[in-house]
Design an enzyme around this catalytic site. Sequence first.
Site, mmCIF file in Angstrom:
data_model
loop_
_atom_site.group_PDB
_atom_site.id
_atom_site.type_symbol
_atom_site.label_atom_id
_atom_site.label_comp_id
_atom_site.label_asym_id
_atom_site.label_seq_id
_atom_site.Cartn_x
_atom_site.Cartn_y
_atom_site.Cartn_z
ATOM 1 N N GLU A 234 11.621 -29.598 -6.411
ATOM 2 C CA GLU A 234 12.481 -29.267 -7.545
ATOM 3 C C GLU A 234 12.643 -30.448 -8.497
ATOM 4 O O GLU A 234 13.250 -31.458 -8.161
ATOM 5 C CB GLU A 234 13.860 -28.813 -7.051
ATOM 6 C CG GLU A 234 13.851 -27.504 -6.313
ATOM 7 C CD GLU A 234 13.502 -26.330 -7.212
ATOM 8 O OE1 GLU A 234 13.951 -26.296 -8.372
ATOM 9 O OE2 GLU A 234 12.770 -25.438 -6.737
ATOM 10 N N GLU B 42 22.569 -27.719 -6.602
ATOM 11 C CA GLU B 42 21.118 -27.640 -6.803
ATOM 12 C C GLU B 42 20.421 -27.077 -5.563
ATOM 13 O O GLU B 42 19.460 -26.314 -5.678
ATOM 14 C CB GLU B 42 20.536 -29.010 -7.161
ATOM 15 C CG GLU B 42 20.721 -29.407 -8.608
ATOM 16 C CD GLU B 42 19.903 -28.584 -9.600
ATOM 17 O OE1 GLU B 42 19.004 -27.816 -9.200
ATOM 18 O OE2 GLU B 42 20.182 -28.705 -10.797
ATOM 19 N N GLU C 274 16.825 -19.074 -5.689
ATOM 20 C CA GLU C 274 15.524 -18.813 -6.317
ATOM 21 C C GLU C 274 14.489 -18.382 -5.283
ATOM 22 O O GLU C 274 13.716 -17.454 -5.520
ATOM 23 C CB GLU C 274 15.033 -20.058 -7.052
ATOM 24 C CG GLU C 274 15.797 -20.345 -8.322
ATOM 25 C CD GLU C 274 15.319 -21.603 -9.024
ATOM 26 O OE1 GLU C 274 14.438 -22.321 -8.483
ATOM 27 O OE2 GLU C 274 15.826 -21.880 -10.122
ATOM 28 N N LYS D 44 18.580 -15.377 -10.849
ATOM 29 C CA LYS D 44 18.084 -16.747 -10.991
ATOM 30 C C LYS D 44 18.748 -17.450 -12.174
ATOM 31 O O LYS D 44 19.109 -18.631 -12.086
ATOM 32 C CB LYS D 44 16.566 -16.730 -11.142
ATOM 33 C CG LYS D 44 15.866 -16.307 -9.852
ATOM 34 C CD LYS D 44 14.410 -16.048 -10.053
ATOM 35 C CE LYS D 44 13.607 -17.306 -9.899
ATOM 36 N NZ LYS D 44 12.162 -17.060 -9.823
ATOM 37 N N ASP D 45 18.938 -16.724 -13.271
ATOM 38 C CA ASP D 45 19.593 -17.310 -14.441
ATOM 39 C C ASP D 45 21.054 -17.648 -14.151
ATOM 40 O O ASP D 45 21.566 -18.680 -14.602
ATOM 41 C CB ASP D 45 19.515 -16.365 -15.638
ATOM 42 C CG ASP D 45 18.127 -16.288 -16.244
ATOM 43 O OD1 ASP D 45 17.256 -17.094 -15.862
ATOM 44 O OD2 ASP D 45 17.914 -15.402 -17.108
#
Length: 121
Positions: free
Chosen positions: A24, A65, A72, A90-91
């Site tokens: 990520e 995070e 995700e 996801k948004d």
Amino acid sequence: MDIRKFFKSFIFAFHGIIYVIKSEQNFRFHLLSAVIVVIASTATGLSKYEWIIIIMLICGMFMIELVNASIERVVDLTSPDFHQLALHAKDLAAGACLVYAICCAIVGLIIFVPKWWGIIF
């Protein structure tokens, strides 16, 4: 309680942290930001309570995070084809990260600007 299972859970957790660092980009950005903030905090001479706030903000950003990356992955697993609800999920998770990052920036400014202002002027 099985002590081996207990310690194995820590190994799994560390694997997750290593995975998110490797996979990520945003997590790596927040990791770099955290290093910069810790250096600035050390140079600025924060109080014990300001350090507590900074550490909680940094760890909170890491946690959100990690949760975002988890969401995700689960969405990708359960909805490999495009689906509007998958996109929204996801948004929304990414939006939560953004809201917390903005909160961290505001709190950081509240802590640092008065200290820097005194140094600069």
